[in-house]
Motif scaffolding. Structure first.
Motif, PDB file in Angstrom:
ATOM      1  N   ILE A 232      72.122 -49.391  -7.164  1.00 27.81           N
ATOM      2  CA  ILE A 232      71.168 -50.342  -7.742  1.00 27.81           C
ATOM      3  C   ILE A 232      69.797 -50.156  -7.112  1.00 27.81           C
ATOM      4  O   ILE A 232      68.770 -50.056  -7.803  1.00 27.81           O
ATOM      5  CB  ILE A 232      71.655 -51.794  -7.535  1.00 27.81           C
ATOM      6  CG1 ILE A 232      72.885 -52.078  -8.391  1.00 27.81           C
ATOM      7  CG2 ILE A 232      70.534 -52.790  -7.885  1.00 27.81           C
ATOM      8  CD1 ILE A 232      73.491 -53.451  -8.150  1.00 27.81           C
ATOM      9  N   TYR A 269      70.214 -57.717 -15.167  1.00 26.54           N
ATOM     10  CA  TYR A 269      71.081 -56.559 -15.437  1.00 26.54           C
ATOM     11  C   TYR A 269      71.617 -56.564 -16.866  1.00 26.54           C
ATOM     12  O   TYR A 269      71.990 -55.518 -17.392  1.00 26.54           O
ATOM     13  CB  TYR A 269      72.247 -56.529 -14.454  1.00 26.54           C
ATOM     14  CG  TYR A 269      71.781 -56.407 -13.025  1.00 26.54           C
ATOM     15  CD1 TYR A 269      71.533 -55.162 -12.457  1.00 26.54           C
ATOM     16  CD2 TYR A 269      71.561 -57.541 -12.235  1.00 26.54           C
ATOM     17  CE1 TYR A 269      71.081 -55.040 -11.152  1.00 26.54           C
ATOM     18  CE2 TYR A 269      71.109 -57.432 -10.937  1.00 26.54           C
ATOM     19  CZ  TYR A 269      70.876 -56.174 -10.401  1.00 26.54           C
ATOM     20  OH  TYR A 269      70.411 -56.062  -9.119  1.00 26.54           O
ATOM     21  N   PRO A 278      73.533 -62.434 -13.182  1.00 30.51           N
ATOM     22  CA  PRO A 278      72.952 -61.138 -13.522  1.00 30.51           C
ATOM     23  C   PRO A 278      72.877 -60.830 -15.007  1.00 30.51           C
ATOM     24  O   PRO A 278      72.227 -59.862 -15.411  1.00 30.51           O
ATOM     25  CB  PRO A 278      73.887 -60.144 -12.812  1.00 30.51           C
ATOM     26  CG  PRO A 278      75.199 -60.854 -12.748  1.00 30.51           C
ATOM     27  CD  PRO A 278      74.860 -62.306 -12.540  1.00 30.51           C
ATOM     28  N   ASN A 292      77.009 -51.646 -16.660  1.00 30.01           N
ATOM     29  CA  ASN A 292      76.201 -51.621 -17.881  1.00 30.01           C
ATOM     30  C   ASN A 292      75.787 -50.212 -18.278  1.00 30.01           C
ATOM     31  O   ASN A 292      74.948 -50.042 -19.164  1.00 30.01           O
ATOM     32  CB  ASN A 292      74.962 -52.524 -17.747  1.00 30.01           C
ATOM     33  CG  ASN A 292      74.040 -52.094 -16.620  1.00 30.01           C
ATOM     34  OD1 ASN A 292      74.234 -51.044 -15.997  1.00 30.01           O
ATOM     35  ND2 ASN A 292      73.034 -52.917 -16.322  1.00 30.01           N
ATOM     36  N   LEU A 302      76.208 -50.067 -12.418  1.00 31.84           N
ATOM     37  CA  LEU A 302      75.392 -51.231 -12.749  1.00 31.84           C
ATOM     38  C   LEU A 302      73.958 -50.892 -12.388  1.00 31.84           C
ATOM     39  O   LEU A 302      73.648 -50.596 -11.234  1.00 31.84           O
ATOM     40  CB  LEU A 302      75.849 -52.470 -11.963  1.00 31.84           C
ATOM     41  CG  LEU A 302      75.098 -53.762 -12.311  1.00 31.84           C
ATOM     42  CD1 LEU A 302      75.361 -54.174 -13.760  1.00 31.84           C
ATOM     43  CD2 LEU A 302      75.489 -54.891 -11.364  1.00 31.84           C
ATOM     44  N   PRO A 304      69.619 -51.795 -12.868  1.00 28.47           N
ATOM     45  CA  PRO A 304      68.679 -52.893 -13.115  1.00 28.47           C
ATOM     46  C   PRO A 304      67.931 -52.720 -14.421  1.00 28.47           C
ATOM     47  O   PRO A 304      67.746 -51.596 -14.911  1.00 28.47           O
ATOM     48  CB  PRO A 304      67.721 -52.795 -11.921  1.00 28.47           C
ATOM     49  CG  PRO A 304      67.728 -51.341 -11.575  1.00 28.47           C
ATOM     50  CD  PRO A 304      69.146 -50.884 -11.800  1.00 28.47           C
ATOM     51  N   THR A 316      67.205 -54.358 -21.270  1.00 28.61           N
ATOM     52  CA  THR A 316      68.576 -54.263 -20.771  1.00 28.61           C
ATOM     53  C   THR A 316      69.405 -53.449 -21.756  1.00 28.61           C
ATOM     54  O   THR A 316      69.110 -53.396 -22.942  1.00 28.61           O
ATOM     55  CB  THR A 316      69.219 -55.653 -20.600  1.00 28.61           C
ATOM     56  OG1 THR A 316      69.229 -56.320 -21.865  1.00 28.61           O
ATOM     57  CG2 THR A 316      68.422 -56.490 -19.612  1.00 28.61           C
TER      58      THR A 316
END
Length: 318
Positions: A232, A269, A278, A292, A302, A304, A316
């Protein structure tokens, strides 16, 4: 003379801005932006062309841990085999939009995994200053490169946990140089493994935050809280590096403490994110891990949210 952007820790009363980057040190002032503002272009060069991403591993990392990071780097390339969506490469494509906005002509950017340098003997000790981080970063090639220093969980770094989770900046190469005796201004990143030192600050949402509402932590997609947290932070700093490599690219606010491509969207996120939450994420049905983005070699990550300059909003993937 080095310039810095760091991954800033939150104020006690503002727990969600766990990952705000600033250009001096990551001070305790992360404030969630209700409506992100357009990042200003300050007419400086962006990284372009074929760039090697060199990894300098400082301290003890197991081979599977190193693979989590190296697979992430290779996944940034659109040429990587990523049939599953959303992918790391589609996430990274948001940074291309910054290049289209400049008045100067830029070739396309291509990031490729370069050399990996292991320093398992702690050649500079287990307590490092910022100057020593730059010294380690200079071990990588200094032309057309981003040199990333990754410190293990038992290494203390100046400001780590107290004020930052990582840093990006630039510096002139060593006097001896690496390219025909010439010095080059190279971009570098440092990220620390926070698993045992401060996971509540630097590995959220895979660990409960130290301050504020104590929601249940998410399961880490690679089953390693420290390394998934590093991904991250590295992803955020990498986006800041290519769009603001020398402190005069894209950023908002004062140059000594700017918001950049990822830090303009702190703690976001997935869709519906708010302080302490998140956002709505994908969940692996087998492991229960939240993610994601799909990466190479079957990885899940995952990542940002990135500020999308074409829509003036945080983008996102889910």
């Amino acid at each position: 003379m080095a310039s810095f952007a760091s991954f800033v820790l939150p104020k006690l009363l503002l727990i969600i801005s766990l990952f705000q980057i600033s250009l001096a040190t990551r001070k305790l002032n992360g404030l969630v932006q209700d409506k992100p503002q357009l990042l200003q272009y300050h007419n400086g060069p962006l990284l372009s062309g074929r760039i090697s991403v060199n990894l300098i591993w400082y301290g003890k990392f197991k081979p599977p841990q190193r693979a989590i990071i190296s697979d992430f780097i290779t996944s940034l390339s659109s040429s990587a085999s990523q049939n599953a969506q959303p992918s790391v490469s589609t996430w990274w494509k948001t940074t291309e939009k910054y290049y289209h906005l400049t008045s100067k002509r830029h070739s396309s950017l291509s990031l490729n995994l370069g050399k990996q340098i292991l320093d398992e003997s702690y050649s500079l000790g287990k307590s490092l200053t910022t100057k020593q981080i730059i010294e380690l970063a200079s071990k990588g090639d200094q032309k057309n490169a981003i040199n990333i220093v990754l410190t293990s969980s038992d290494v203390a770094v100046e400001g780590f946990c107290l004020s930052r989770c990582g840093t990006h900046g630039s510096s002139l190469g060593s006097k001896s140089g690496h390219i025909n005796g010439k010095n080059y201004k190279f971009a570098y990143i440092w990220v620390g493994n926070s698993e045992t030192q401060c996971p509540g600050q630097c590995a959220w949402p895979f660990h409960q935050p130290i301050y504020g509402p104590q929601s249940e932590p998410l399961a880490a997609p690679n089953n390693d809280v420290g390394l998934d947290g590093m991904v991250i932070n590295l992803a955020s700093l990498l986006a800041g590096t290519v769009t603001n490599p020398f402190g005069n690219g894209y950023f908002q606010g004062p140059a000594e403490a700017p918001l950049e491509a990822a830090s303009a969207c702190p703690g976001v996120y997935g869709k519906g994110a708010y302080p302490g939450y998140p956002g709505s994420l994908l969940v692996d049905p087998t492991t229960g891990a939240s993610y994601n983005a799909h990466g190479g070699n079957g990885r899940k990550y995952l990542l940002p949210a990135l500020y999308d300059p074409s829509t003036s909003s945080c983008s996102t993937q889910v």
